[in-house]
Design an enzyme around this catalytic site. Sequence first.
Site, PDB file in Angstrom:
ATOM      1  CB  SER A 216      -0.955  -0.034   1.192  1.00  0.00           C
ATOM      2  OG  SER A 216      -1.913   0.998   1.111  1.00  0.00           O
ATOM      3  CG  HIS A 421      -5.743  -2.171   0.410  1.00  0.00           C
ATOM      4  ND1 HIS A 421      -5.286  -1.579  -0.742  1.00  0.00           N
ATOM      5  CD2 HIS A 421      -5.028  -1.607   1.415  1.00  0.00           C
ATOM      6  CE1 HIS A 421      -4.345  -0.700  -0.458  1.00  0.00           C
ATOM      7  NE2 HIS A 421      -4.163  -0.691   0.852  1.00  0.00           N
TER       8      HIS A 421
END
Length: 446
Positions: A216, A421
């Site tokens: 991320s 994610h």
Amino acid sequence: MIEKHILFKLKIIIILLTEKNSFCNATETFPMTTIDMKTVVNSLVSGDAFNVNNLLNLSEKYSKDAEINDIDSDIYVYGKYLNTSELIVKRGYTAEEYKVTTEDGYILLLTRIITGKSGPHRPVLFLHGLLSASDQWLLPGCNESLAFILADNGYDVWLGDQRGNVNSQAHNKYDVDSKKFWDFSFHEFGVYDLPAFIEKILAITEASQLSYIGHSLGACEFLIMGSERPEYLEKVKVSILLAPFFNPPRISQSLILNTINLFSPIIMNPLVRATKYSIFPRTKALQTAIQRFCSPEVAIDICLTIVGDVVGDNRKNLDRKLVPFYLSSVPAGGSLKTTEHMVQSFKSGKTRHFSYNLVENLRRYGQITPPNYNIKNIKTPIALVYGNNDGFLKTKSIQRYAKELKNVVMNYWVEDPFFNHFDGIFGKNAAELVHKKLLKLLNNYN
């Protein structure tokens, strides 16, 4: 196009303010039938969502009569927290801790996994994302954690902790409670923190290069380093970017993120009042509250629905017994300025230098808008790994900026249509769908 963009946002807000979503059915242990998104939005705008005491009160209220059984492990026990080194030792390895001082004076923690096995021990650095810490890489266990898998396959694994999180809250000049300490965004992660980690690892191992894995915002900072400190690219053999945050979509798949994006000026005021300059610090009380409240016996599905809106809901891919520990690991602390920088990225659809005001932007950058990060000259081999069910990102956005990179050696859109994610770290199928491919890729470059 602008008018359509605004209308779409307004439509989202109308839905948020009027629709009621049933998060779970009423149960004996959690007597709460529905939570509406209006409540979530109001909590964000009022600042109640950032009040740890609210969560503590809820945890106490709804877990009082529930029987929360400790899972069969001396590592994962409700109300107990082990840091990165303790998790490594509990898994049967040896941990080494190092202090790394950046050029601007921040003192960061760097943890090394020692296996005791013979081998070339090729160095690889892991860096976490927003509001996380290095322990996230270890929570799934030896056979599911990419860090342990690489350690068992002859890699010298190093886990870094970014400035401002629970493990890296020291400076050689500023006190942690001062405004100056927290005056950083993710720009400094790429310009100062990552280069400092690389220098330290190469100095200790006497290697000329290392491999890099970032998740991320940890992926974003590698691209920032490549833009602002290109001399360090020669020290990286290959860079693996998991769920890479960069040039995000202006409209995400998350209703909560879209609400924060639209109402950020309103939300920032109570956020500043509630947190001052830091945000979501990791505390024993907060971790205990999350573990109790989000346990399978209490309200795990409510927690997974809220979190799933932000990161993508793929609860079937999680070990439900470990969910409380996954969720309680994420609030590890960070700066409010970093969060504001991310909001700026969502608003513009571009990852740029931090935007101040017009006068300050002119003073710092010589222009009224902050400059973009230039990633076109990054020649380091890069692997991009992402899922289609990512609340933060969109596949098209990643594929768009992937075309700017000179040397993408893997552009992997994970086959699981619900891959989100965090599935690259916590997902039950990550070892099979992702880690095997990454081990093979790393072996090719080592």
